[in-house]
Write an enzyme that holds these catalytic residues in place. Structure first.
Site, PDB file in Angstrom:
ATOM      1  CB  CYS A  67      -0.923  -0.008   1.219  1.00  9.83           C
ATOM      2  SG  CYS A  67      -1.985   1.427   1.292  1.00  9.83           S
ATOM      3  CB  CYS A  74      -0.742   2.674   3.927  1.00  6.45           C
ATOM      4  SG  CYS A  74      -2.308   2.097   3.312  1.00  6.45           S
ATOM      5  CG  ASP A  75       2.888   1.241   4.351  1.00  2.67           C
ATOM      6  OD1 ASP A  75       2.184   1.753   5.243  1.00  2.67           O
ATOM      7  OD2 ASP A  75       2.833   0.044   4.049  1.00  2.67           O
TER       8      ASP A  75
END
Lengths: 321, 108
Positions: free
Chosen positions: A133, A136-137
């Site tokens: 992701c 997200c990261d």
């Protein structure tokens, strides 16, 4: 008891819920505890969903779909299905919190799950430099060198997004040309921070606490070399999420749920399937939404033809939760 | 909005490391969808086990020093601290039963 339960809350599940709710079927949507809204919750700009000429953020689109379903009376539960019994006239769904819900029909729209590379240390290093992701990261890879594996649209999107943070992004693809759509390819190719490595596979992940490098093998001559990267983002596609219905619903050779022609009808009466879980080919937000529509209309048609005694149970048996 | 107390780079020593309690720090950010999804689950675990574990939140955007110190590369990341040491790390949003299983040793 209810008329219809929908399992899944991506574009297929929520669109089925909108149609079923507008048909006054009071659908119950089992949306998942931590993945409600589905895969689009992990994307950023969606530029190909009709009606949004300026684009729309994936999470915003899904929240709007949810609100639209709720506006017409869909009830949404943030929990996970742990088991399903689909064989009889009454379909039964057991949730993670122990609640059991029953309905005369069920729409299965669980989408797909990210594919893994299947190499050593992938699991161990997940969350320690290995990620599925980018949105997200990516933030944690500021000024770092990282790699994205994959050659499709999602790999291009991730790579392009990650250049906001990283100094350098390798895109590693096992083939010699990309599968991604033209516009996504061109955007990635024009990005100076992205370097493409074709005909390569990732075979090793190095690092103790955090990823420090990966071993990539040339598919043509078999030579291996190490790339010093601190992050590895995996975007090699997804597999239909069918584990809940194994042994109950027929699958295709692609692993998707088998449906009758262009309908959403599975091999079991009263059980319909929609979205990526039946689609090995297109897998777009808008095709999933269309598929959800088909399922809701098929369910409505099925319910209308049921014997009166069965339908009377809907009101006679109160909903359990 | 979560009930959990917000901790910062500046308050981390006092709120987490010097605490006598078992403290789970939820490393999160506004833009992280899975963080929003798991937040109510962490609140529920905290309220059901208030005598066993305390949950606090650290916004990684506003508090980069602690995010870097604890080598966060993926959020949500939940780290359990006891006596100033990390004794457990859980990464990623998971359903409540799965999180409870991961944290079983602290909730019993």
């Amino acid at each position: 008891m209810r008329e219809v339960i929908i399992v899944g809350s991506g574009p297929a599940g929520y669109t089925a819920a909108i149609y079923a709710a507008r048909a006054n079927l009071k659908p119950l949507v089992i949306a998942s505890s931590v993945e409600a809204g589905g895969e689009l919750m992990k994307t950023t700009e969606v530029e190909n969903y009709p009606g949004f000429p300026e684009g729309i953020q994936g999470p915003e689109l899904m929240i709007k779909m949810q609100e639209q379903a709720e506006r017409f009376g869909a009830e949404i539960v943030l929990d996970d299905v742990v088991s399903l019994d689909l064989s009889g006239d009454v379909k039964s769904v057991t949730l993670g919190n122990g609640d059991v819900h029953e309905a005369l029909s069920l729409i299965f729209a669980t989408g797909s799950a990210y594919r893994k590379l299947g190499i050593a240390d992938e699991e161990r290093m997940s969350g320690h430099g290995v990620s599925w992701c980018a949105t997200c990261d990516g933030f944690f890879f500021r000024k770092k060198t990282i790699a994205v594996v994959g050659g499709g649209d999602s790999a291009m999107e991730e790579a392009t997004f990650l250049t906001k943070f990283a100094d350098k992004v390798y895109v590693i693809h096992r083939g010699d040309s990309l599968r991604a759509s033209k516009v996504m390819q061109e955007r990635a190719e024009a990005n100076e921070k992205i370097e493409f490595l074709f005909n390569k596979t990732v075979e090793h992940i190095y690092g103790d606490e955090l990823v420090t490098g990966i071993g990539i093998v040339d598919t043509k001559d078999g030579t291996e070399r190490t790339l010093d990267v601190s992050g590895l983002f995996i975007a090699i596609g997804a597999d239909p999420r069918t584990h809940l219905v194994h042994g109950q619903l027929d699958l295709t050779t692609f692993g998707t749920i088998a449906v009758d022609g262009r309908s959403s009808r599975t091999n079991l009466p009263g059980v319909f399937a929609a979205g990526d879980v039946i689609d090995p080919t297109y897998r777009q937000a808008v095709t999933a939404a269309g598929s959800g529509t088909v399922a809701a209309l098929d369910a409505e048609h099925y319910l209308a033809a049921l014997p009166k005694e069965l339908k009377e149970q809907v009101d006679a048996v109160p909903v359990s939760a | 909005m979560s009930e959990a107390k917000a901790v910062t780079d500046d308050s981390f020593q006092a709120d987490v490391l010097d605490s006598n309690e078992t403290i789970m720090v939820d490393f999160w950010a506004e833009w992280c969808g899975p963080c929003r999804a798991v937040s109510p689950i962490l609140d529920a675990i905290a309220s059901e086990h208030a005598d066993k574990i305390k949950v606090v939140k650290l916004n990684v955007d506003d508090n980069p020093a602690m995010a870097m110190k604890y080598q966060i590369t993926s959020i949500p990341a939940m780290k359990v601290f006891r006596g100033g040491q990390v004794v457990k790390t859980v990464i990623g949003a998971k359903p409540k039963p799965a999180l409870e299983a991961d944290l079983a040793e602290f909730l019993a």
